[in-house]
Design an enzyme around this catalytic site. Structure first.
Site, PDB file in Angstrom:
ATOM      1  N   SER A   1       0.824  -1.209   0.000  1.00 16.76           N
ATOM      2  CA  SER A   1       0.000   0.000   0.000  1.00 16.76           C
ATOM      3  C   SER A   1       0.856   1.256   0.000  1.00 16.76           C
ATOM      4  CB  SER A   1      -0.924   0.005   1.218  1.00 16.76           C
ATOM      5  OG  SER A   1      -0.192   0.461   2.345  1.00 16.76           O
ATOM      6  N   LYS A   2       0.189   2.338  -0.304  1.00 15.10           N
ATOM      7  CA  LYS A   2       0.832   3.650  -0.403  1.00 15.10           C
ATOM      8  C   LYS A   2       1.673   3.988   0.818  1.00 15.10           C
ATOM      9  CE  LYS A   2      -2.620   6.045  -3.085  1.00 15.10           C
ATOM     10  NZ  LYS A   2      -3.875   6.699  -2.858  1.00 15.10           N
ATOM     11  N   ARG A   3       1.222   3.525   1.979  1.00 13.01           N
ATOM     12  CA  ARG A   3       1.946   3.845   3.206  1.00 13.01           C
ATOM     13  C   ARG A   3       3.383   3.336   3.169  1.00 13.01           C
ATOM     14  NH1 ARG A   3      -1.479   0.897   6.001  1.00 13.01           N
ATOM     15  NH2 ARG A   3      -3.154   1.343   4.549  1.00 13.01           N
TER      16      ARG A   3
ATOM     17  N   GLY B   1       5.312   3.385   0.515  1.00 10.37           N
ATOM     18  CA  GLY B   1       6.126   4.043  -0.515  1.00 10.37           C
ATOM     19  C   GLY B   1       5.439   4.017  -1.860  1.00 10.37           C
TER      20      GLY B   1
END
Ligand code: GLU
Length: 508
Positions: A259-261, A263
Site C-alpha cells: 500500500s501507499k503507506r 512508498g
C-alpha cells in the site's frame, strides 16, 4: 468429414479507472498479456467504469499511459478499437439492460424496491444479531401488477439475481486449483443499480461473454465473487471461461497488499523513480511465477516464451525493492550504450528538465559521453545519476574534512604534499589516450592504463595506494562515495582534475 474448431485464446485486463495504476494491477495485466501472446491469442483492454462513486477523472488515461510505458500492447481497447467494442462499460449501458430483463423473464432475477433506509435497518439488525449481512428477499415475490404499478409511479428500483439455496458451486482455477463455494454464502447480488448502470458482477459476465474471453485472468480478490459469475453464465446457458486468479503483491508484513503507506505503488511513480520498463516487467513477472530454473533476467520476448500458468504460485509475494533494483541494474548493464544514453536523456527530459544539474546531461559533448559510459556500469535506476552529476557540474561547496580518512595515517601537511606531487605527476607524466568514439571497452582499457601509471607513481613515493588515491578521489568528487578515481580522471580529463585538486589544496 473434418470438423475444424477455431479456438483462439482471448484474455483481457479490465481495470476500473480509480486513479493511478498500482503495480499489482500491472502484474495482473502482464500475466494476461504474457498468456495471450504465448498462445498467439489476443489481449484486450476494457475499462470498467460503471461504479460512478469510485470514478476518477483521467483514470483511464493513466491506465493507458501506464500500459504503454510498460510496453504492454493490447489488440483491442478504447483507444485502438476492435470488433467487440465499445470497450468502455458506460458506453455499453443498453446492452446490459436487455440481458437483465431476460433473466427476470426467466425467473433468475427480480425487481427490488427496498429503500436504502430499509436496507440499513436490515444490516443493523443482522449485525446486532451476528447474522450474515444478506438481502432478506423482501421483494422476491412481488406480483407482476404491483411491480408494474410501482415502476409507473416512478419508484426507484434495482434488479437482483436470485441465488439458489444450498448449492455447492465448484470450479477449477488454473492457479488456485479446485475451488468450491456454498451458494448460501452468497447474497442476491444487485445486477442493475437504481441509476440504470450494471454492477461490476453483471457487466463483467456479459462483457467477457460477448467479447469471447476464454481466460479470465484477474486479481484473486475476485475469487469469492466467481461463483456468482458462474451462476450467471449458467442462467444464460453460456460457456464458462477458464478462471485464473493472480495473487497480489504483498507489503513488508507479508499479509496485506502493498500500500501507499509503504512508498511507491503506482506505475508512474516507478517510472519517475527511474526504473526501466524492462526491469519492472521482469521483476513483476517473477513475483508469483518462476521459470523453474535459476535464471532471473528475461526480456519481454523471453518471458512470453517461457511463461507458464502452471508455474505460478497460489500465495502472494512480498515486494522486495532491493531485488527490483538489482534486476533493473542488470537490464541497464545489458543495454547498448546508445540505448542507455537515449533512456537517460528521455528520463531527464520527462522528469528532471527543470533541474539545472540534471539538464547538463542533455548537452552533447565528450564529457557527457564518458559520463554515460561510467553510469551504465554503476547505476541501478536512472534517477541515481544524480549522485554522480559532480562529474558534469562540480560544486565546490563540499566539506574538506572528508579528505582525511582516519585509516590512512596521513595528516593535513602530508595530504597537501601528496596532492601537490600528484598534480605534478598528472601534469607532466600521466598519459591519457582518448578514442574518437569511446565505448565501454575503450574506457576499461584506458582506465587500466591510468591505474598502472598511478600505481608506479605511488610506489616511487613509497606510500600506500589509499594515502594518495583517497584524497584525489575525494578532491574530484567532494564525496565519500563516488565513481572510481581512475575512471573519474579519465572522464573529466587532466585539466579539470588538476583544477579540482587545487581547489582542495586551497581549502586545506
Ligand atoms: N474492474 C475490476 C477491477 O478493477 C476487474 C476485475 C476483473 O478483472 O474481473 O479490479
Amino acid at each position: 468429414f473434418i470438423l475444424l474448431i477455431f479456438y483462439m485464446v482471448r484474455t483481457r485486463f479490465a481495470p476500473s479507472p480509480t486513479g493511478f495504476l498500482h503495480i499489482g494491477g500491472l502484474k495482473t495485466a502482464l500475466f494476461a498479456y504474457l498468456f495471450a501472446r504465448k498462445n498467439n491469442g489476443s489481449f484486450i483492454l476494457r475499462i470498467e467504469d460503471t461504479d460512478q462513486n469510485r470514478y476518477v477523472k483521467g483514470g483511464m488515461e493513466q491506465i493507458i499511459w501506464s500500459l504503454k510505458w510498460a510496453g504492454i500492447s493490447y489488440d483491442e481497447g478504447p483507444d485502438v478499437g476492435g470488433q467487440y467494442g465499445p470497450y468502455i462499460q458506460t458506453q455499453r449501458k443498453d446492452i446490459y439492460q436487455k440481458f437483465a430483463i431476460e433473466l427476470i423473464n426467466r425467473g433468475f432475477a427480480y425487481y427490488c424496491f427496498c429503500s436504502s433506509e430499509r436496507l440499513n435497518e436490515l444490516r443493523k439488525y443482522q449485525n446486532e444479531h451476528h447474522l450474515p449481512s444478506k438481502y432478506d428477499r423482501h421483494c422476491l415475490n412481488l406480483s407482476k401488477e404491483e411491480i408494474k404499478k410501482r415502476i409507473e409511479n416512478g419508484e426507484k428500483y434495482v434488479i437482483r439475481m436470485k441465488i439458489p439455496d444450498n448449492e455447492i458451486i465448484k470450479f477449477h482455477d488454473l492457479i488456485k486449483g479446485d475451488v468450491e463455494f456454498n451458494s448460501n454464502e452468497l447474497d442476491d447480488q444487485i445486477l442493475i443499480k437504481s441509476d440504470g448502470l450494471p454492477t461490476y458482477h453483471f457487466a463483467v459476465v456479459i462483457d467477457d461473454h460477448l467479447m469471447n474471453i476464454t481466460h479470465v485472468i484477474r486479481a484473486d480478490e475476485w475469487l469469492s465473487s466467481t461463483p456468482k459469475h458462474i451462476l450467471l453464465y449458467r442462467y444464460f446457458g453460456w460457456d464458462i471461461p477458464q478462471y485464473v486468479h493472480v495473487p497480489p503483491i504483498l507489503g513488508q508484513d507479508g499479509k496485506k497488499k502493498l500500500s501507499k503507506r509503504e512508498g511507491s505503488v503506482s506505475v508512474n511513480q516507478f517510472a519517475e523513480a527511474g526504473y526501466l520498463r524492462e526491469g519492472l516487467i521482469n521483476y513483476l513477472a517473477l513475483l508469483g511465477w518462476n521459470p523453474g530454473t535459476t535464471e532471473e533476467i528475461f526480456t519481454i520476448d523471453e518471458l512470453i516464451n517461457k511463461f507458464d500458468l502452471n508455474k505460478c504460485q497460489k500465495a502472494g509475494a512480498i515486494f522486495d525493492p532491493k531485488r527490483l533494483d538489482w534486476i533493473n541494474g542488470q537490464h541497464i548493464r545489458k543495454m547498448t550504450l546508445e540505448d542507455f544514453s537515449n533512456r537517460v536523456i528521455e528520463y531527464v527530459e520527462n522528469y528532471k528538465k527543470d533541474d539545472k544539474r540534471f539538464a547538463k546531461v542533455l548537452d552533447s559533448n565528450d564529457l557527457v559521453s564518458r559520463f554515460m559510459i561510467i553510469e551504465k556500469q554503476r547505476i541501478n535506476k536512472l534517477s541515481e545519476i544524480e549522485d554522480d552529476l559532480y562529474m558534469l557540474d562540480f560544486d565546490y561547496k563540499y566539506d574538506i574534512n572528508g579528505i582525511f580518512n582516519a585509516k590512512m595515517g596521513v595528516d593535513k601537511d602530508n595530504i597537501k604534499d601528496i596532492l601537490e606531487k600528484s598534480i605534478d605527476f598528472i601534469q607532466n607524466k600521466l598519459i591519457i589516450n582518448y578514442s574518437v568514439r569511446e565505448d565501454e571497452e575503450s574506457k576499461m582499457k584506458e582506465e587500466e592504463s591510468i591505474k598502472q601509471q598511478f600505481v608506479s607513481f605511488i610506489t616511487d613515493l613509497k606510500l600506500k595506494n589509499g594515502q594518495v588515491l583517497w584524497p584525489i578521489r575525494f578532491a574530484l568528487s567532494g564525496k565519500d562515495k563516488s565513481a572510481g578515481v581512475f575512471e573519474l580522471v579519465w572522464a573529466i580529463g587532466k585539466d579539470e582534475t588538476i583544477k579540482r585538486i587545487n581547489a582542495s589544496i586551497a581549502k586545506l
